[in-house]
Design a protein around this motif. Structure first.
Motif, PDB file in Angstrom:
ATOM      1  N   LEU A  34       2.595   4.978  -4.676  1.00 40.00           N
ATOM      2  CA  LEU A  34       1.757   2.991  -5.135  1.00 40.00           C
ATOM      3  C   LEU A  34       0.565   3.281  -4.645  1.00 40.00           C
ATOM      4  CD1 LEU A  34       4.713   1.455  -5.718  1.00 40.00           C
ATOM      5  CD2 LEU A  34       3.650   2.666  -7.980  1.00 40.00           C
ATOM      6  N   ARG A  94      -4.214   0.379   7.620  1.00 43.38           N
ATOM      7  CA  ARG A  94      -4.752  -0.721   6.460  1.00 43.38           C
ATOM      8  C   ARG A  94      -3.408  -2.599   7.507  1.00 43.38           C
ATOM      9  NH1 ARG A  94      -6.208  -0.048   0.797  1.00 43.38           N
ATOM     10  NH2 ARG A  94      -6.753  -1.474   0.933  1.00 43.38           N
ATOM     11  N   GLU A 131      -3.337  -1.969  -4.918  1.00 46.17           N
ATOM     12  CA  GLU A 131      -4.624  -1.845  -5.324  1.00 46.17           C
ATOM     13  C   GLU A 131      -4.516  -1.177  -7.191  1.00 46.17           C
ATOM     14  OE1 GLU A 131      -6.686  -0.240  -2.083  1.00 46.17           O
ATOM     15  OE2 GLU A 131      -7.406  -2.243  -0.866  1.00 46.17           O
ATOM     16  N   GLU A 186       7.668   2.371 -14.372  1.00 44.92           N
ATOM     17  CA  GLU A 186       8.882   1.947 -13.682  1.00 44.92           C
ATOM     18  C   GLU A 186       9.842   2.439 -12.650  1.00 44.92           C
ATOM     19  OE1 GLU A 186      10.766  -1.126 -15.414  1.00 44.92           O
ATOM     20  OE2 GLU A 186       8.645  -2.887 -15.683  1.00 44.92           O
ATOM     21  N   SER A 223      -0.656  -8.030   3.187  1.00 46.45           N
ATOM     22  CA  SER A 223      -0.093  -7.011   1.294  1.00 46.45           C
ATOM     23  C   SER A 223      -0.913  -6.758   0.805  1.00 46.45           C
ATOM     24  CB  SER A 223       0.860  -9.018   1.226  1.00 46.45           C
ATOM     25  OG  SER A 223       0.060  -9.142   0.639  1.00 46.45           O
ATOM     26  N   SER A 224      -2.230  -7.140   1.029  1.00 38.37           N
ATOM     27  CA  SER A 224      -3.685  -7.150   0.341  1.00 38.37           C
ATOM     28  C   SER A 224      -3.676  -5.673   1.023  1.00 38.37           C
ATOM     29  CB  SER A 224      -4.758  -7.822   0.079  1.00 38.37           C
ATOM     30  OG  SER A 224      -3.750  -8.211  -0.803  1.00 38.37           O
ATOM     31  N   ARG A 225      -3.285  -5.581   2.440  1.00 36.75           N
ATOM     32  CA  ARG A 225      -3.899  -4.863   3.285  1.00 36.75           C
ATOM     33  C   ARG A 225      -5.022  -4.148   4.055  1.00 36.75           C
ATOM     34  NH1 ARG A 225      -0.164  -0.533   2.370  1.00 36.75           N
ATOM     35  NH2 ARG A 225      -1.512   0.378   4.464  1.00 36.75           N
ATOM     36  N   VAL A 270       8.030  -2.070   1.200  1.00 38.54           N
ATOM     37  CA  VAL A 270       8.132  -0.402   2.094  1.00 38.54           C
ATOM     38  C   VAL A 270       6.651   0.295   2.628  1.00 38.54           C
ATOM     39  CG1 VAL A 270       9.266   1.590   1.904  1.00 38.54           C
ATOM     40  CG2 VAL A 270      10.558  -0.494   1.457  1.00 38.54           C
ATOM     41  N   MET A 271       6.347   0.264   1.727  1.00 38.00           N
ATOM     42  CA  MET A 271       4.755   0.666   2.067  1.00 38.00           C
ATOM     43  C   MET A 271       4.105  -0.027   3.767  1.00 38.00           C
ATOM     44  SD  MET A 271       2.802   1.538  -1.323  1.00 38.00           S
ATOM     45  CE  MET A 271       1.282   2.642  -1.010  1.00 38.00           C
ATOM     46  N   ALA A 310       9.918  -4.617 -10.350  1.00 34.37           N
ATOM     47  CA  ALA A 310       9.916  -3.625 -10.411  1.00 34.37           C
ATOM     48  C   ALA A 310       8.884  -2.726  -9.498  1.00 34.37           C
ATOM     49  CB  ALA A 310       9.806  -3.105 -11.608  1.00 34.37           C
ATOM     50  N   PHE A 311       7.455  -3.292  -8.675  1.00 34.76           N
ATOM     51  CA  PHE A 311       7.036  -2.464  -7.182  1.00 34.76           C
ATOM     52  C   PHE A 311       6.327  -3.215  -6.335  1.00 34.76           C
ATOM     53  CE2 PHE A 311       5.410  -2.136 -12.137  1.00 34.76           C
ATOM     54  CZ  PHE A 311       5.675  -0.621 -12.310  1.00 34.76           C
ATOM     55  N   VAL A 371      -7.949  -5.947  -6.420  1.00 35.93           N
ATOM     56  CA  VAL A 371      -7.255  -6.537  -5.728  1.00 35.93           C
ATOM     57  C   VAL A 371      -6.409  -7.828  -5.891  1.00 35.93           C
ATOM     58  CG1 VAL A 371      -7.103  -6.714  -3.149  1.00 35.93           C
ATOM     59  CG2 VAL A 371      -8.926  -5.152  -3.912  1.00 35.93           C
ATOM     60  N   GLY A 372      -5.310  -7.387  -4.961  1.00 40.09           N
ATOM     61  CA  GLY A 372      -4.007  -8.287  -5.555  1.00 40.09           C
ATOM     62  C   GLY A 372      -3.898  -8.950  -6.792  1.00 40.09           C
ATOM     63  N   HIS A 398     -11.894   2.689  -0.531  1.00 43.29           N
ATOM     64  CA  HIS A 398     -11.814   1.619  -1.898  1.00 43.29           C
ATOM     65  C   HIS A 398     -12.361   0.172  -1.303  1.00 43.29           C
ATOM     66  CE1 HIS A 398      -9.945   4.646  -3.860  1.00 43.29           C
ATOM     67  NE2 HIS A 398      -8.530   4.683  -3.066  1.00 43.29           N
ATOM     68  N   GLU A 431       6.523   0.720   6.576  1.00 50.16           N
ATOM     69  CA  GLU A 431       5.815   2.294   6.772  1.00 50.16           C
ATOM     70  C   GLU A 431       4.259   1.731   7.540  1.00 50.16           C
ATOM     71  OE1 GLU A 431       7.581   5.019   7.073  1.00 50.16           O
ATOM     72  OE2 GLU A 431       9.807   4.167   6.814  1.00 50.16           O
ATOM     73  N   GLY A 470      -1.401  -2.305  -0.925  1.00 52.93           N
ATOM     74  CA  GLY A 470      -2.017  -3.497  -1.373  1.00 52.93           C
ATOM     75  C   GLY A 470      -1.299  -3.376  -2.946  1.00 52.93           C
ATOM     76  N   GLU A 481       8.851  -1.309  -3.399  1.00 49.30           N
ATOM     77  CA  GLU A 481       7.766  -0.539  -2.622  1.00 49.30           C
ATOM     78  C   GLU A 481       6.660  -0.928  -1.806  1.00 49.30           C
ATOM     79  OE1 GLU A 481       9.428  -0.510  -5.903  1.00 49.30           O
ATOM     80  OE2 GLU A 481      10.092   1.176  -5.968  1.00 49.30           O
ATOM     81  N   HIS A 482       5.910  -2.452  -2.570  1.00 48.38           N
ATOM     82  CA  HIS A 482       4.534  -2.290  -2.214  1.00 48.38           C
ATOM     83  C   HIS A 482       5.738  -3.089  -0.558  1.00 48.38           C
ATOM     84  CE1 HIS A 482       2.371  -2.628  -5.998  1.00 48.38           C
ATOM     85  NE2 HIS A 482       2.411  -1.168  -5.372  1.00 48.38           N
ATOM     86  N   TRP A 541       7.743   4.793  -3.790  1.00 52.59           N
ATOM     87  CA  TRP A 541       6.854   3.958  -3.501  1.00 52.59           C
ATOM     88  C   TRP A 541       5.683   4.866  -2.106  1.00 52.59           C
ATOM     89  CZ3 TRP A 541       5.791   4.706   1.670  1.00 52.59           C
ATOM     90  CH2 TRP A 541       7.157   5.103   2.579  1.00 52.59           C
TER      91      TRP A 541
END
Lengths: 194, 396, 102
Positions: free
Chosen positions: C16, B158, C21, C9, B95-97, B221-222, B214-215, B207-208, B196, B225, C19, B218-219, C13
């Motif tokens: 963003l 990543r 960062e 908010e 998850s920290s990619r 989903v990233m 609220a986020f 990091v992390g 980075h 993907e 991770g 989204e992370h 996605w």
């Protein structure tokens, strides 16, 4: 098996006797002389003295099979006392042979082989090792014996290539290399059918 | 260079050729030899890797995470309970990619305690967000390990990569192998240059962070993907490897599948054994084939559907239980992959090879016999069963 | 590369960072935690000896120091915990009810 030209070898020993090392060494050397090889141990309890099995497949084409060997062409027994507890000739193919490390003759050993009637070879590997190295490492002697008996590799090519492997394996104790080479040569002469 | 090496030696040698910046190391059978061989390279000064010995696998993975975030190319090796102890950190890495590469030498995960091969360890980590690639033999273990860096480090991917091989069967078996020249390997993997990283002083980085609801979605989903994007990258890297090695790899490997009516789907060294059976049965005129799943994450769903849609009966062989009561992990996903097809083969699942139970050419043949019956009668019998176990009243 | 101040908010996605960062340091400075306060400290300057005991005790680094003298509270970050009042040997700090700065 898929490949009729393949030679399959099963090693029986006890943890610490070097069956695995002999098996891997054979694979390495056979690979160097251009064969397709497999050398792999089967692990039971990881203890000194526990019975262990190791296997070799040697052939002219790559073997995709990754199971243990149940119908070997050759069986090598590093420790005579295993004959009482392990059915070492189980699955041994017709036309193959078993090689036993023993000071006894074939006549003494055969009755312990549970009715096996095929070819039997003996070699006093312990004596050879103790005479030359001063310690009981029967594995290299039996390695030479199985190469000689099976003819899977040319003996001279085998001896030539194994020296390089010894230099790698015994990098920290090069003093044992000459002795091991002598053991190989003597073992190939002394192994006898009985 | 043509030589003969065990799977562990091959991976340690690949590591030496790659010369990563950091290795987080903690030993566990059957992967112990990898850090062992590598420690020798470090001691001999032939690599410049920072070799960090730790007090546990949780820590060895933590070292890799910290090092990777700092901008270092980081590697690790483990098995079984070691992978389980890393479990939490596997998620942090993904998850920290962070494109860490982990050599996973597959071993049964307790209990009862067992050191031999099955896939229960890495299958237990299948949802951690790592790319998972499985090797059939030492050659694939070597090639997969080298490819893993290029796959994971790609900016649009990543992700960390788990390069898996079967414990003992592959890790401890000496077999022929073709090694690439070290300069070729180094040219292939290049240097790791993330955009980075923590030690980049011109561009400070955190990091992390704590992720509020609220986020977080989204992370994730990233991340989802990214693993989807990795599919194309895996194939591209495989093509690049083919160009320098002549060895071709896909997400799956189809063996005799063109006109196959009966097929196996399986992972790892057993695929080699089953290939020998397929070839034997082909010589007897039987239309059989197999699909080896090389990449389990991302799951090659479309590829499997395409490979299997024309078959009549398929057995999915799982080397791990998932205790769902209705099939192993490979079966569940393969069956799901076929669901959207207008016509589907009959599908059965056999869980096999747990804790080192041997899988032989006879085992594979017996599965094909059952598939032939299913194709003929249309009756599958129990769709989910185990094979190779002793059962009361039947001969072993 | 998205900056922390641009993340909110409603950020989709795709925009963003992987991770989560954060590509700049000290972003906590921009975060107004002063609104969380239910009690508010008051500094009586005539009683303060600038002994500096309150400074390291403040969990939010909300007591700025300049030239060896403590300044008034940084009310953007002070959460009103009252630790400064407790540790002050000179009773130079008192807590008022409510979050308002008086």
């Amino acid at each position: 098996m898929a490949n009729k030209t393949m030679v399959e070898i099963r090693w029986h020993g006890r943890g610490g006797q070097g069956a695995k090392m002999a098996c891997l060494l054979l694979a390495e050397v056979a690979g160097q002389v251009g064969k397709f090889v497999q050398g792999f141990p089967e692990y039971g309890p990881e203890r000194m003295g526990a019975p262990i099995t190791a296997y070799n497949r040697i052939s002219d084409t790559r073997c995709p099979v990754h199971s243990n060997i149940y119908t070997p062409d050759y069986v090598v027994v590093l420790d005579e006392t295993l004959l009482d507890s392990v059915d070492v000739t189980h699955g041994l193919r017709d036309g193959g042979a078993i090689i036993v490390n023993t000071p006894s003759s074939g006549e003494v050993i055969r009755p312990k082989l549970r009715g096996y009637t095929g070819a039997l070879y003996t070699l006093d590997a312990r004596h050879l090792s103790e005479e030359i190295l001063g310690r009981n490492f029967p594995n290299t002697a039996l390695l030479a014996a199985v190469v000689k008996v099976s003819g899977v590799l040319e003996l001279e090519a085998f001896l030539e290539h194994i020296e390089a492997s010894f230099r790698k394996k015994f990098a920290t104790k090069p003093q044992v290399i000459a002795g091991n080479l002598e053991i190989l040569r003597k073992a190939s002469e002394e192994v006898m059918q009985g | 260079m043509k030589t003969a090496l065990s799977g562990n030696e091959a991976v340690a040698y690949a590591m030496k050729q790659i010369n990563p910046d950091v290795m987080g190391a903690f030993p566990i059978t059957p992967s112990t030899e990898i850090p062992e061989y590598f420690a020798q390279y470090v001691a001999d000064g032939v690599v410049t890797t920072e070799f960090v010995t730790t007090e546990s696998e949780h820590s060895s993975m933590s070292v890799c995470i910290a090092a990777s975030a700092a901008g270092a190319r980081s590697v690790c090796a483990t098995s079984s309970c070691g992978l389980a102890l890393m479990h939490e950190m596997l998620y942090v890495a993904a998850s920290s990619r962070l494109p860490i590469v982990l050599a996973c030498v597959n071993r049964a995960l307790s209990g009862p305690i067992n050191i031999n091969n099955d896939h229960s360890d890495s299958m237990g980590s299948r949802d951690a967000g790592w790319i998972q690639i499985y090797a059939e033999n030492n050659q694939e273990a070597y090639d997969n390990f080298i490819m893993s860096f290029l796959i994971g480090e790609t900016p649009q991917v990543r992700l960390p990569v788990m390069a898996c091989m079967d414990g003992f069967i592959t890790s401890h078996a000496v077999e022929n192998i073709e090694l690439l020249d070290t300069e070729v390997v180094q040219g292939f993997v290049g240097t790791y240059e993330p955009e980075h990283y923590l030690l980049k002083k011109e561009n400070p980085l955190a990091v992390g962070p704590y992720d509020l609801s609220a986020f977080y979605m989204e992370h994730k989903v990233m991340q989802a993907e990214a693993i989807r994007a990795s599919k194309a990258r895996i194939l591209q890297v495989a093509e690049n490897l083919a160009a320098i090695s002549g060895r071709h790899y896909g997400l799956i490997e189809c063996h005799q599948m063109e006109d196959a009516e009966l097929a196996l789907v399986l992972i790892g060294s057993s695929a080699g054994t089953a290939k020998a059976s397929v070839d034997e049965l082909r010589q007897m005129g039987q239309k059989v084939g197999l699909v080896k799943v090389r990449v389990f994450r991302p799951f090659p769903a479309e590829e499997l559907a395409e490979a299997l849609y024309h078959t009549k009966a398929v057995a999915v062989l799982d080397k791990a239980e998932s205790f769902s009561g209705c099939g192993g992990p490979l079966f569940a996903e393969t069956r799901s992959a076929l669901y959207d097809l207008p016509q589907r083969p009959q599908l059965i699942n056999l869980v096999y090879g747990l804790g080192g139970r041997d899988f032989t050419t006879e085992s594979a043949r017996s599965v094909f016999e059952r598939l032939a019956q299913i194709a003929e009668t249309g009756e599958t019998g129990p769709r989910y069963a185990h094979m190779g176990q002793r059962t009361r009243g039947s001969a072993t | 590369m998205i900056r922390a101040q641009d993340i909110h908010e409603n950020t989709p996605w795709e925009d963003l960072s992987p991770g989560g960062e954060i590509y700049e340091p000290g972003t906590a400075l921009a975060f107004d935690t002063g609104t969380w306060r239910t009690n508010t400290p008051v500094l009586y300057r005539e009683l303060c000896k600038h002994c500096m005991l309150c400074v390291p005790f403040c969990p939010d680094s909300a007591i700025p120091v300049k030239d060896g003298k403590r300044l008034d509270f940084d009310f953007m970050h002070c959460k009103g915990c009252g630790i400064c009042k407790t540790v002050c040997p000179f009773q130079a700090i008192e807590m008022n009810l409510g979050g308002e700065v008086k």
